[in-house]
Design a protein around this motif. Structure first.
Motif, short mmCIF file in Angstrom:
data_model
loop_
_atom_site.label_atom_id
_atom_site.label_comp_id
_atom_site.label_asym_id
_atom_site.label_seq_id
_atom_site.Cartn_x
_atom_site.Cartn_y
_atom_site.Cartn_z
N LYS A 1 0.71 -1.10 -0.04
CA LYS A 1 0.10 0.17 -0.04
C LYS A 1 0.95 1.24 -0.12
CE LYS A 1 -4.19 -1.94 2.26
NZ LYS A 1 -4.95 -1.57 3.43
N GLN A 2 0.40 2.27 -0.60
CA GLN A 2 1.14 3.64 -0.43
C GLN A 2 -0.11 4.70 -0.11
OE1 GLN A 2 2.78 5.09 -4.05
NE2 GLN A 2 3.46 7.25 -3.11
N HIS A 3 0.15 4.82 1.38
CA HIS A 3 -0.91 5.88 1.67
C HIS A 3 -0.69 7.14 1.52
CE1 HIS A 3 -2.20 2.34 4.23
NE2 HIS A 3 -0.65 2.33 4.42
N PRO A 4 -1.79 8.07 1.38
CA PRO A 4 -1.56 9.17 0.97
C PRO A 4 -0.99 10.20 2.22
CG PRO A 4 -3.78 8.69 0.65
CD PRO A 4 -3.31 7.48 1.31
N GLU A 5 -0.10 11.21 1.66
CA GLU A 5 0.66 12.07 2.54
C GLU A 5 -0.34 12.75 3.49
OE1 GLU A 5 3.61 13.71 4.75
OE2 GLU A 5 3.73 12.29 2.95
N GLY A 6 -0.02 12.47 4.79
CA GLY A 6 -0.68 13.06 5.72
C GLY A 6 -1.94 12.37 6.48
N SER A 7 -2.03 11.04 5.71
CA SER A 7 -3.02 10.12 6.15
C SER A 7 -2.69 9.46 7.57
CB SER A 7 -3.43 8.88 5.20
OG SER A 7 -2.10 8.01 5.22
N LEU A 8 -3.46 9.08 8.24
CA LEU A 8 -3.07 8.34 9.79
C LEU A 8 -2.08 7.29 9.55
CD1 LEU A 8 -3.42 8.81 12.75
CD2 LEU A 8 -5.36 7.53 12.45
N GLU A 9 -2.36 6.46 8.40
CA GLU A 9 -1.56 5.44 8.37
C GLU A 9 -0.02 5.91 8.00
OE1 GLU A 9 -5.33 3.63 7.85
OE2 GLU A 9 -4.37 5.47 7.14
N SER A 10 0.26 6.96 7.11
CA SER A 10 1.74 7.42 6.64
C SER A 10 2.21 8.10 7.91
CB SER A 10 1.57 8.42 5.59
OG SER A 10 0.87 9.68 6.10
N ILE A 11 1.47 8.75 8.97
CA ILE A 11 1.93 9.42 10.11
C ILE A 11 2.36 8.29 10.89
CG2 ILE A 11 1.23 10.58 12.21
CD1 ILE A 11 -0.61 12.14 10.32
N VAL A 12 1.67 7.28 11.14
CA VAL A 12 2.07 6.31 12.13
C VAL A 12 3.29 5.57 11.56
CG1 VAL A 12 1.41 4.04 13.22
CG2 VAL A 12 -0.26 5.68 13.06
N SER A 13 3.32 5.12 10.21
CA SER A 13 4.48 4.74 9.71
C SER A 13 5.66 5.34 9.95
CB SER A 13 4.23 4.44 8.21
OG SER A 13 5.39 3.61 7.44
N ARG A 14 5.63 6.91 9.65
CA ARG A 14 7.02 7.52 9.89
C ARG A 14 6.99 7.70 11.43
NH1 ARG A 14 6.13 12.82 7.17
NH2 ARG A 14 6.03 11.47 5.27
N ILE A 15 6.31 7.66 12.14
CA ILE A 15 6.71 7.83 13.77
C ILE A 15 7.42 6.57 14.31
CG2 ILE A 15 5.65 7.62 16.15
CD1 ILE A 15 3.31 9.36 14.88
N VAL A 16 6.79 5.22 13.56
CA VAL A 16 7.35 3.86 13.76
C VAL A 16 8.66 3.89 13.47
CG1 VAL A 16 7.38 1.58 13.81
CG2 VAL A 16 5.34 2.77 14.42
N LYS A 17 9.08 4.46 12.01
CA LYS A 17 10.16 4.32 11.81
C LYS A 17 11.32 5.41 12.31
CE LYS A 17 8.64 2.61 7.14
NZ LYS A 17 9.17 1.41 7.19
N ASN A 18 10.67 6.36 12.78
CA ASN A 18 11.74 7.40 13.62
C ASN A 18 11.87 6.86 14.81
OD1 ASN A 18 11.91 9.32 11.42
ND2 ASN A 18 10.10 10.31 12.12
N TRP A 19 11.25 6.17 15.56
CA TRP A 19 11.20 5.52 16.98
C TRP A 19 12.23 4.27 16.59
CZ3 TRP A 19 10.21 0.22 17.92
CH2 TRP A 19 10.24 0.07 19.24
N GLU A 20 12.22 3.70 15.67
CA GLU A 20 13.16 2.62 15.42
C GLU A 20 14.74 3.22 15.60
OE1 GLU A 20 15.98 -0.33 13.52
OE2 GLU A 20 15.55 1.63 12.62
N VAL A 21 14.87 4.30 14.69
CA VAL A 21 16.22 5.05 14.64
C VAL A 21 16.42 5.20 16.08
CG1 VAL A 21 17.37 7.12 14.02
CG2 VAL A 21 15.79 6.19 12.42
#
Length: 154
Positions: free
Chosen positions: A49-69
């Protein structure tokens, strides 16, 4: 190494910003500044899936990827900024809650997996767990958010 993550680590060569973590100039990296180029290549090649920028899915994905850093690569919880470190608690399957410092000390793999039949987190260090899982997921773990089932907390 200091400074921002590379464009490849952020996802920019694939036309999408999926990780926007900005480390402090004095960040103390555990294993050197991480490079997410391989895992991002796999992510963009195999995601469903490619979620629209700003969607809750794209925000959660980015948060989790940043948390992993942070949780994998920054060894000082005082430099973490994706969570409220003093308030953070995580418990798995009804286990004893752990704070951010414990997760930093033992590592997120050990905290989140625990002792199960084929893996004993209690016998691993942060470093040994990282080696085991890096050898299993040789291209990295291309985490993908498929759907967020509820809105953000209020």
């Amino acid at each position: 190494a200091t400074g921002s993550l590379s464009d490849e680590s952020k996802g920019l060569p694939w036309g999408e910003l999926i990780r926007d973590y900005e480390p402090a100039p004095d960040t103390k990296w555990r294993f050197g500044k991480p490079n997410y180029a391989r895992v991002n290549k796999a992510y963009f090649e195999y995601r469903v899936k490619q979620h629209p920028e700003g969607s809750l899915e794209s925000i959660v994905s980015r948060i989790v990827k940043n948390w992993e850093v942070e949780s994998h690569h920054i060894g000082d919880v005082q430099q973490w900024k994706t969570m409220d470190v003093p308030k953070f608690q995580a418990a798995v399957n009804g286990g004893t809650p752990a704070n951010a410092q414990l997760m930093c000390d033992i590592g997120p793999y050990n905290l989140l997996i625990g002792d199960v039949p084929d893996y004993k987190a209690s016998l691993q260090t942060f470093e040994s767990a990282n080696t085991i899982w890096s050898n299993i997921f040789t291209q990295g773990f291309a985490f993908e958010v498929l759907e967020v089932m509820s809105g953000p907390p209020t």
